[in-house]
Write an enzyme that holds these catalytic residues in place. Structure first.
Site, PDB file in Angstrom:
ATOM      1  N   ASP A   1       0.842  -1.207   0.000  1.00 13.51           N
ATOM      2  CA  ASP A   1       0.000   0.000   0.000  1.00 13.51           C
ATOM      3  C   ASP A   1       0.876   1.256   0.000  1.00 13.51           C
ATOM      4  OD1 ASP A   1      -2.514  -1.557   0.404  1.00 13.51           O
ATOM      5  OD2 ASP A   1      -1.514  -2.074   2.272  1.00 13.51           O
TER       6      ASP A   1
ATOM      7  N   HIS B   1      -5.040  -3.221   6.272  1.00 13.08           N
ATOM      8  CA  HIS B   1      -4.846  -3.486   4.844  1.00 13.08           C
ATOM      9  C   HIS B   1      -6.211  -3.830   4.259  1.00 13.08           C
ATOM     10  CE1 HIS B   1      -3.069  -4.816   1.102  1.00 13.08           C
ATOM     11  NE2 HIS B   1      -3.703  -5.971   1.221  1.00 13.08           N
TER      12      HIS B   1
HETATM   13  N1  LIG Z   1      -0.988  -7.969   2.326  1.00  8.89           N
HETATM   14  C1  LIG Z   1      -0.927  -7.703   1.049  1.00  8.89           C
HETATM   15  O1  LIG Z   1      -0.465  -6.643   0.646  1.00  8.89           O
HETATM   16  C2  LIG Z   1      -1.417  -8.688   0.052  1.00  8.89           C
HETATM   17  C3  LIG Z   1      -1.956  -9.862   0.456  1.00  8.89           C
HETATM   18  N2  LIG Z   1      -2.383 -10.786  -0.455  1.00  8.89           N
HETATM   19  C4  LIG Z   1      -2.907 -12.035   0.065  1.00  8.89           C
HETATM   20  O2  LIG Z   1      -1.887 -13.030  -0.010  1.00  8.89           O
HETATM   21  C5  LIG Z   1      -2.476 -14.319  -0.034  1.00  8.89           C
HETATM   22  C6  LIG Z   1      -1.829 -15.176  -1.091  1.00  8.89           C
HETATM   23  O3  LIG Z   1      -1.981 -14.617  -2.370  1.00  8.89           O
HETATM   24  P1  LIG Z   1      -1.508 -15.424  -3.683  1.00  8.89           P
HETATM   25  O4  LIG Z   1      -0.170 -15.992  -3.502  1.00  8.89           O
HETATM   26  O5  LIG Z   1      -1.772 -14.527  -4.835  1.00  8.89           O
HETATM   27  O6  LIG Z   1      -2.610 -16.547  -3.689  1.00  8.89           O
HETATM   28  P2  LIG Z   1      -2.602 -17.987  -4.368  1.00  8.89           P
HETATM   29  O7  LIG Z   1      -4.019 -18.385  -4.449  1.00  8.89           O
HETATM   30  O8  LIG Z   1      -1.768 -18.012  -5.584  1.00  8.89           O
HETATM   31  O9  LIG Z   1      -1.858 -18.857  -3.268  1.00  8.89           O
HETATM   32  C7  LIG Z   1      -2.375 -18.902  -2.006  1.00  8.89           C
HETATM   33  C8  LIG Z   1      -1.921 -20.164  -1.326  1.00  8.89           C
HETATM   34  O10 LIG Z   1      -2.640 -20.209  -0.110  1.00  8.89           O
HETATM   35  C9  LIG Z   1      -2.781 -21.535   0.264  1.00  8.89           C
HETATM   36  N3  LIG Z   1      -3.995 -21.872   0.995  1.00  8.89           N
HETATM   37  C10 LIG Z   1      -4.015 -22.020   2.333  1.00  8.89           C
HETATM   38  N4  LIG Z   1      -5.209 -22.388   2.758  1.00  8.89           N
HETATM   39  C11 LIG Z   1      -6.013 -22.472   1.672  1.00  8.89           C
HETATM   40  C12 LIG Z   1      -7.359 -22.825   1.484  1.00  8.89           C
HETATM   41  N5  LIG Z   1      -8.140 -23.163   2.532  1.00  8.89           N
HETATM   42  N6  LIG Z   1      -7.841 -22.818   0.218  1.00  8.89           N
HETATM   43  C13 LIG Z   1      -7.053 -22.484  -0.814  1.00  8.89           C
HETATM   44  N7  LIG Z   1      -5.754 -22.145  -0.683  1.00  8.89           N
HETATM   45  C14 LIG Z   1      -5.235 -22.137   0.550  1.00  8.89           C
HETATM   46  C15 LIG Z   1      -2.621 -22.350  -0.993  1.00  8.89           C
HETATM   47  O11 LIG Z   1      -1.459 -23.076  -0.749  1.00  8.89           O
HETATM   48  P3  LIG Z   1      -1.450 -24.472  -0.005  1.00  8.89           P
HETATM   49  O12 LIG Z   1      -2.442 -25.338  -0.711  1.00  8.89           O
HETATM   50  O13 LIG Z   1      -0.056 -24.859  -0.198  1.00  8.89           O
HETATM   51  O14 LIG Z   1      -1.801 -24.203   1.424  1.00  8.89           O
HETATM   52  C16 LIG Z   1      -2.324 -21.381  -2.099  1.00  8.89           C
HETATM   53  O15 LIG Z   1      -1.225 -21.809  -2.882  1.00  8.89           O
HETATM   54  C17 LIG Z   1      -3.974 -14.062  -0.204  1.00  8.89           C
HETATM   55  O16 LIG Z   1      -4.578 -14.144   1.060  1.00  8.89           O
HETATM   56  C18 LIG Z   1      -4.044 -12.618  -0.706  1.00  8.89           C
HETATM   57  O17 LIG Z   1      -5.285 -12.028  -0.402  1.00  8.89           O
HETATM   58  C19 LIG Z   1      -2.256 -10.571  -1.800  1.00  8.89           C
HETATM   59  C20 LIG Z   1      -1.723  -9.396  -2.266  1.00  8.89           C
HETATM   60  C21 LIG Z   1      -1.308  -8.343  -1.372  1.00  8.89           C
HETATM   61  O1  LIG Z   2      -7.352  -8.433  -1.940  1.00  7.32           O
HETATM   62  C1  LIG Z   2      -6.414  -9.169  -2.283  1.00  7.32           C
HETATM   63  O2  LIG Z   2      -6.376 -10.407  -2.177  1.00  7.32           O
HETATM   64  C2  LIG Z   2      -5.195  -8.543  -2.851  1.00  7.32           C
HETATM   65  C3  LIG Z   2      -4.643  -7.514  -1.957  1.00  7.32           C
HETATM   66  O3  LIG Z   2      -4.637  -7.623  -0.755  1.00  7.32           O
HETATM   67  C4  LIG Z   2      -4.065  -6.342  -2.591  1.00  7.32           C
HETATM   68  O4  LIG Z   2      -3.963  -6.274  -3.808  1.00  7.32           O
HETATM   69  O5  LIG Z   2      -3.695  -5.425  -1.848  1.00  7.32           O
END
Ligand SMILES: NC(=O)C1=CN([C@@H]2O[C@H](COP(=O)(O)OP(=O)(O)OC[C@H]3O[C@@H](n4cnc5c(N)ncnc54)[C@H](OP(=O)(O)O)[C@@H]3O)[C@@H](O)[C@H]2O)C=CC1
Ligand SMILES: O=C([O-])CC(=O)C(=O)O
Length: 464
Positions: A276, A304
């Protein structure tokens, strides 16, 4: 546990010799006729540079249905050249945590190539390791871009049954990248194994909100993941582990995690709001017509989510208050704020998926902000446990605040920012949202039964 081994105390002085120098045998893995030995760490003390390698493995007679291996380790140092032996006993149970492929062999440099100054291996645990963000992040970590070109790295990757095969794919790509600093890759699905001795835990894995799912449900489902991971960190991670929670809703997940890890200082837990901050810097630079490295002192206050408060009042462009550089105050108050709050959603509309590369970059920025001294007069934003803040914000929350670090992994909250009525009103709103989220997860932080009464507009940045 096939991959877990231990050196027997009865063997000879080798195991204690190895222990003394921070070296232990992590695993023995069968590959056809050969056996690969994974050394747990390559250690370089301040006084002497050590080098360890397994020079031979000999199978010993079977005892109690277990294979014993005699491993000769040559341990040399400028002052103490020595060769020792240790007996390693792989236990018979099977576990899914294992060193991966090429990372199970001893890292073997020629004498002339042995670096003199390499530090003790940094252990980085990453959850959601097969997800999109990790797919960018892991390669940055392994390349030396984050911790420096003389810092050996161990990656401890957490997945699930769902992602087991994908996780192996990730590890294969890491193998093929031939990173000299990457000394160990372990993959597994048990946080109690993957978080062992972690110096950093980057908690990315979280369930995305599906269609029709209430935010309260998301808080509960992901909260349970982070409660379990907090307990695992508490049990097995380094006592000074630094934790960055990325998986959403990251502030409340971080709060749950720290409440379940009383052995680890609450101060060590962060929720990622650096993306952010970076987004806010970019928007200010665009509006002012300057390159973004001229923008500094940008704070993200609060959650966030779409209630976050990007602060233009205290931000600077070319060292001047933003208000003096950007005359369009209406844009600052209305458009700038909303653009930053909703940038994640705007990106999803274009890309069809949420920010992954820029999130990985911002995780790198967040780590570097803690291990490199903050430039004089500047600060960075991080969601931190709000204890002792000077802004009257509720103490028992993970709240994004301006922080400054000496570069030792620790930080202090910067306490002298100006808060006007505009900021105060919005900071209050994001605080109320976090207090409401906290009530939803009371059952996960030892505060009775969870009760959810969330404000209607509570959203993640990626939701619109
Ligand atoms: N704070 C920030 O600035 C940001 C945060 N995010 C957050 O980061 C997280 C990950 O994003 P991203 O890598 O793009 O997501 P993906 O969907 O590509 O990967 C997320 C991983 O989470 C795991 N996971 C854990 N529990 C579950 C479940 N119950 N169902 C499905 N998947 C699960 C999976 O791995 P496994 O199966 O190995 O557990 C999956 O590979 C999200 O929560 C997103 O909202 C994203 C962008 C910015
Ligand atoms: O909402 C989401 O999963 C992605 C997110 O946090 C962001 O882009 O800041």
């Amino acid at each position: 546990m096939a991959a877990m081994t231990r050196t027997t105390a009865a063997s000879n002085s080798a195991s204690s010799f190895l222990d003394n120098y921070g070296v232990s045998v992590a695993s023995v893995k069968e590959h056809g006729l050969s056996r690969r030995i994974c050394l747990k760490s390559c250690f370089s003390g301040q006084k002497v540079s050590l080098w360890t390698e397994v020079v031979s493995v000999k199978e010993m007679p079977q005892k109690q249905k277990r294979n014993l291996y005699r491993i000769s380790c040559a341990v040399t140092s400028p002052t103490e050249p020595s060769t020792n032996q240790a007996v390693v006993v792989p236990s018979s149970e099977t576990t899914r945590t294992e060193c991966f492929g090429v990372f199970c062999v001893t890292y073997d440099l020629k004498e002339s190539e042995r670096p003199k100054t390499w530090a003790k291996t940094v252990r980085i645990a990453v959850s959601g390791a097969a997800g999109s963000i990790s797919n960018h992040l892991l390669f940055k970590l392994a390349s030396g871009e984050v911790f420096g070109q003389d810092q050996p790295i161990a990656l401890q990757l957490l997945g699930s049954e769902r992602s087991r095969s994908a996780l192996e794919g990730v590890a294969m790509e890491l193998e093929d990248s031939l990173y000299p600093l990457l000394r160990e890759v372990t993959i597994g699905i048990d946080p109690y194994e993957i978080f062992q001795n972690a110096d950093w835990a980057l908690l990315i894995g979280a369930k995305p909100r599906g269609p029709g799912m209430e935010r309260a449900d998301l808080l509960d489902i992901n909260g349970q993941i982070f409660a379990e991971q907090g307990k695992a960190l508490n049990a097995v991670a380094s006592p000074n582990v630094k934790v960055i929670v990325v998986g959403n809703p990251c502030n409340t997940n971080a709060l749950i995690c720290l409440k379940n890890a009383p052995r680890i200082p609450s101060k060590n837990f962060h929720a990622l709001t650096r993306l952010d901050e970076n987004r806010a810097k970019c928007q200010l630079a665009l509006k002012a017509g300057v390159f973004y490295d001229n923008v500094s002192n940008v704070t993200i206050w609060g959650n966030h989510s779409t209630t976050q408060v990007p602060d233009f009042l205290n931000a600077k462009i070319h060292g001047l208050p933003v208000n003096e550089v950007i005359a369009d105050h209406k844009w600052l108050e209305e458009e700038f704020t909303s653009r930053v709050q909703k940038r994640g959603g705007a990106l999803i509309q274009k890309w069809g998926r949420s920010s992954a590369a820029s999130t990985a970059v911002s995780i790198v920025d967040a780590i570097k902000s803690l291990i490199i001294r903050t430039p004089e007069g500047d600060w960075f934003s991080s969601g931190v446990y709000a204890k002792g803040n000077l802004y009257g914000i509720s103490e028992d929350l993970v709240f994004s605040l301006p922080c400054r670090s000496k570069g030792d992994g620790d930080y202090e909250i910067v306490g002298d920012l100006v808060i006007d009525d505009y900021l105060r009103k919005r900071i209050k709103k994001t605080e109320e949202e976090l207090l409401a989220e906290k009530k939803c997860v009371a059952h996960l932080i030892g505060e009775g039964n969870g009760f959810c009464d969330l404000p209607e507009d509570t959203m993640l940045p990626g939701e619109q």
